[in-house]
Design a protein around this motif. Structure first.
Motif, PDB file in Angstrom:
ATOM      1  N   PRO A 147       4.842  -2.912   4.269  1.00  0.00           N
ATOM      2  CA  PRO A 147       6.224  -2.464   4.092  1.00  0.00           C
ATOM      3  C   PRO A 147       6.658  -2.544   2.626  1.00  0.00           C
ATOM      4  O   PRO A 147       6.417  -3.538   1.945  1.00  0.00           O
ATOM      5  CB  PRO A 147       7.032  -3.429   4.961  1.00  0.00           C
ATOM      6  CG  PRO A 147       6.192  -4.649   5.053  1.00  0.00           C
ATOM      7  CD  PRO A 147       4.765  -4.190   4.994  1.00  0.00           C
ATOM      8  N   LEU A 148       7.285  -1.485   2.170  1.00  0.00           N
ATOM      9  CA  LEU A 148       7.757  -1.371   0.789  1.00  0.00           C
ATOM     10  C   LEU A 148       9.240  -1.026   0.794  1.00  0.00           C
ATOM     11  O   LEU A 148       9.669  -0.128   1.523  1.00  0.00           O
ATOM     12  CB  LEU A 148       6.975  -0.262   0.061  1.00  0.00           C
ATOM     13  CG  LEU A 148       7.535   0.212  -1.293  1.00  0.00           C
ATOM     14  CD1 LEU A 148       7.273  -0.849  -2.371  1.00  0.00           C
ATOM     15  CD2 LEU A 148       6.908   1.551  -1.683  1.00  0.00           C
ATOM     16  N   ALA A 149      10.025  -1.729  -0.009  1.00  0.00           N
ATOM     17  CA  ALA A 149      11.428  -1.381  -0.219  1.00  0.00           C
ATOM     18  C   ALA A 149      11.550  -0.658  -1.558  1.00  0.00           C
ATOM     19  O   ALA A 149      10.933  -1.067  -2.546  1.00  0.00           O
ATOM     20  CB  ALA A 149      12.306  -2.620  -0.199  1.00  0.00           C
ATOM     21  N   ILE A 154       9.617   1.986   3.393  1.00  0.00           N
ATOM     22  CA  ILE A 154       8.460   2.857   3.627  1.00  0.00           C
ATOM     23  C   ILE A 154       7.278   1.984   4.041  1.00  0.00           C
ATOM     24  O   ILE A 154       7.022   0.945   3.428  1.00  0.00           O
ATOM     25  CB  ILE A 154       8.092   3.631   2.339  1.00  0.00           C
ATOM     26  CG1 ILE A 154       9.306   4.408   1.816  1.00  0.00           C
ATOM     27  CG2 ILE A 154       6.925   4.576   2.583  1.00  0.00           C
ATOM     28  CD1 ILE A 154       9.152   4.850   0.385  1.00  0.00           C
ATOM     29  N   ASP A 155       6.575   2.400   5.056  1.00  0.00           N
ATOM     30  CA  ASP A 155       5.329   1.738   5.444  1.00  0.00           C
ATOM     31  C   ASP A 155       4.167   2.456   4.759  1.00  0.00           C
ATOM     32  O   ASP A 155       3.959   3.660   4.979  1.00  0.00           O
ATOM     33  CB  ASP A 155       5.155   1.747   6.965  1.00  0.00           C
ATOM     34  CG  ASP A 155       6.103   0.784   7.654  1.00  0.00           C
ATOM     35  OD1 ASP A 155       6.543  -0.175   7.012  1.00  0.00           O
ATOM     36  OD2 ASP A 155       6.411   0.996   8.841  1.00  0.00           O
ATOM     37  N   VAL A 156       3.446   1.731   3.924  1.00  0.00           N
ATOM     38  CA  VAL A 156       2.393   2.308   3.087  1.00  0.00           C
ATOM     39  C   VAL A 156       1.021   1.955   3.651  1.00  0.00           C
ATOM     40  O   VAL A 156       0.830   0.897   4.249  1.00  0.00           O
ATOM     41  CB  VAL A 156       2.524   1.800   1.638  1.00  0.00           C
ATOM     42  CG1 VAL A 156       1.510   2.495   0.725  1.00  0.00           C
ATOM     43  CG2 VAL A 156       3.942   2.030   1.114  1.00  0.00           C
ATOM     44  N   PHE A 157       0.085   2.840   3.449  1.00  0.00           N
ATOM     45  CA  PHE A 157      -1.295   2.726   3.950  1.00  0.00           C
ATOM     46  C   PHE A 157      -1.337   2.841   5.475  1.00  0.00           C
ATOM     47  O   PHE A 157      -2.139   2.179   6.129  1.00  0.00           O
ATOM     48  CB  PHE A 157      -1.958   1.427   3.493  1.00  0.00           C
ATOM     49  CG  PHE A 157      -2.111   1.322   1.999  1.00  0.00           C
ATOM     50  CD1 PHE A 157      -2.783   2.308   1.280  1.00  0.00           C
ATOM     51  CD2 PHE A 157      -1.592   0.236   1.304  1.00  0.00           C
ATOM     52  CE1 PHE A 157      -2.917   2.214  -0.099  1.00  0.00           C
ATOM     53  CE2 PHE A 157      -1.728   0.138  -0.076  1.00  0.00           C
ATOM     54  CZ  PHE A 157      -2.385   1.121  -0.769  1.00  0.00           C
ATOM     55  N   THR A 170      10.603   4.726   6.921  1.00  0.00           N
ATOM     56  CA  THR A 170      11.074   4.139   8.171  1.00  0.00           C
ATOM     57  C   THR A 170      12.584   3.993   8.249  1.00  0.00           C
ATOM     58  O   THR A 170      13.167   4.074   9.333  1.00  0.00           O
ATOM     59  CB  THR A 170      10.454   2.737   8.385  1.00  0.00           C
ATOM     60  OG1 THR A 170      10.778   1.910   7.258  1.00  0.00           O
ATOM     61  CG2 THR A 170       8.949   2.840   8.527  1.00  0.00           C
ATOM     62  N   MET A 171      13.253   3.726   7.130  1.00  0.00           N
ATOM     63  CA  MET A 171      14.705   3.561   7.178  1.00  0.00           C
ATOM     64  C   MET A 171      15.307   3.765   5.794  1.00  0.00           C
ATOM     65  O   MET A 171      14.600   3.759   4.779  1.00  0.00           O
ATOM     66  CB  MET A 171      15.078   2.182   7.715  1.00  0.00           C
ATOM     67  CG  MET A 171      14.743   1.034   6.796  1.00  0.00           C
ATOM     68  SD  MET A 171      15.272  -0.569   7.438  1.00  0.00           S
ATOM     69  CE  MET A 171      13.709  -1.179   8.087  1.00  0.00           C
ATOM     70  N   ARG A 172      16.619   3.937   5.771  1.00  0.00           N
ATOM     71  CA  ARG A 172      17.340   4.027   4.499  1.00  0.00           C
ATOM     72  C   ARG A 172      18.742   3.461   4.705  1.00  0.00           C
ATOM     73  O   ARG A 172      19.223   3.359   5.832  1.00  0.00           O
ATOM     74  CB  ARG A 172      17.423   5.467   4.004  1.00  0.00           C
ATOM     75  CG  ARG A 172      18.144   6.411   4.963  1.00  0.00           C
ATOM     76  CD  ARG A 172      18.093   7.827   4.450  1.00  0.00           C
ATOM     77  NE  ARG A 172      18.739   8.746   5.364  1.00  0.00           N
ATOM     78  CZ  ARG A 172      18.812  10.055   5.174  1.00  0.00           C
ATOM     79  NH1 ARG A 172      18.267  10.596   4.088  1.00  0.00           N
ATOM     80  NH2 ARG A 172      19.407  10.826   6.063  1.00  0.00           N
ATOM     81  N   GLY A 173      19.371   3.077   3.618  1.00  0.00           N
ATOM     82  CA  GLY A 173      20.705   2.508   3.741  1.00  0.00           C
ATOM     83  C   GLY A 173      21.321   2.233   2.399  1.00  0.00           C
ATOM     84  O   GLY A 173      20.837   2.701   1.345  1.00  0.00           O
TER      85      GLY A 173
END
Length: 301
Positions: A22-24, A10-13, A294-297
């Motif tokens: 970027p946050l995982a 996730i891109d935060v702020f 932004t992505m998942r996996g």
């Protein structure tokens, strides 16, 4: 552990992908040990990695453990906001399309109650209130010494009533006002001078009122000695509330300001700082920001 773990990035702020901080987020991570979490955070290489687990109190949405590049952290605004948006969108997406959703997260012995709303463009925003308040240390910082430690001229330090100071909440930060964005951009904290000038355990946050966007109150850069420059730093912003109240002397009531960060590292961020002032004193802090998945996996151990 043989089953794969689900993760999200996730891109935060920010409202735009591939910007912000970027946050995982690793889901269902209650069985992981601290050493495994540290290794996974290192594998991602993001500024912050959050691990979801069942909450201690079933009333709350989830429990969190958070790791930065330097180890486990007791607080992270990026994690609280990013996870709140993720859980609101994945667990209550239909409700979120009609009204706000409240997500309660346990982290570091505290419970953060986040209100999440989604705008007409489909971007979610989360905001929460801190129960603790920062303090400003009485020890002054000499502008001449500070300027030398940042590779700046003494004339670059300070604007209006603002002067260098140290403030603490979850950790200590030296807040350095700079007269303009040009000086802010060329500043380069010198590692050899850092412990002597700011303290070994202190981060450094430079700020100027010379912001890019007309609606922004400040343009900032923040650094930590172990991790370099931040894309965004909600922890620093929370501590900055003490400096803001000391130098601006806001009237009683609610105040909100937008803060720009991350432009120097190519990750433009926009943070929201809310101040509640009562009887001339800081009474409440609110932190907020948008977040964009932004992505998942799957993570296989």
């Amino acid at each position: 552990m043989t089953r794969p773990l689900q993760f999200h990035a996730i891109d935060v702020f920010t409202s735009s992908r591939l910007s912000g901080s970027p946050l995982a987020v690793v889901d269902a991570a209650g069985e992981l040990s601290a050493s495994q979490m540290r290794a996974i955070a290192s594998e991602f290489g993001f500024p912050v990695t959050a691990f979801l687990r069942a909450s201690r109190d079933p009333v709350n949405s989830a429990g969190l453990r958070v790791f930065t590049r330097s180890g486990e952290a007791s607080f992270s605004a990026e994690a609280v906001i990013g996870v709140a948006v993720l859980l609101a969108e994945t667990r209550a997406g239909e409700v979120l399309s009609r009204r706000g959703v409240v997500i309660a997260l346990e982290l570091g012995g505290e419970v953060y109650s986040c209100e999440v709303i989604r705008n007409s463009a489909g971007v979610s925003y989360a905001q929460f209130t801190l129960r603790r308040l920062p303090s400003r240390e009485p020890r002054p910082l000499d502008p001449l010494v500070v300027a030398a430690a940042l590779g700046l001229a003494a004339a670059d330090i300070g604007f209006d009533w603002h002067a260098p100071c140290l403030c603490s909440l979850f950790s200590r930060f030296a807040f350095i006002p700079v007269g303009g964005r040009r000086a802010l951009e060329k500043a380069c904290p010198m590692r050899q001078s850092w412990p002597l000038v700011f303290g070994r355990d202190a981060g450094v946050c430079l700020y100027t009122a010379d912001a890019l966007a007309p609606e922004s109150a400040l343009h900032i850069r923040s650094f930590r000695v172990e991790e370099g420059e931040d894309c965004a730093n909600g922890e620093a912003l929370a501590a900055f509330a003490a400096a803001a109240c000391a130098f601006e002397s806001p009237q009683d009531g609610e105040h909100q300001m937008f803060i720009e960060q991350g432009h120097n590292v190519g990750r433009a961020s926009r943070l929201t700082l809310g101040l509640g002032v009562q009887d001339g004193r800081l009474a409440e802090i609110r932190l907020g920001g948008q977040a964009t998945p932004t992505m998942r996996g799957e993570l296989k151990l």
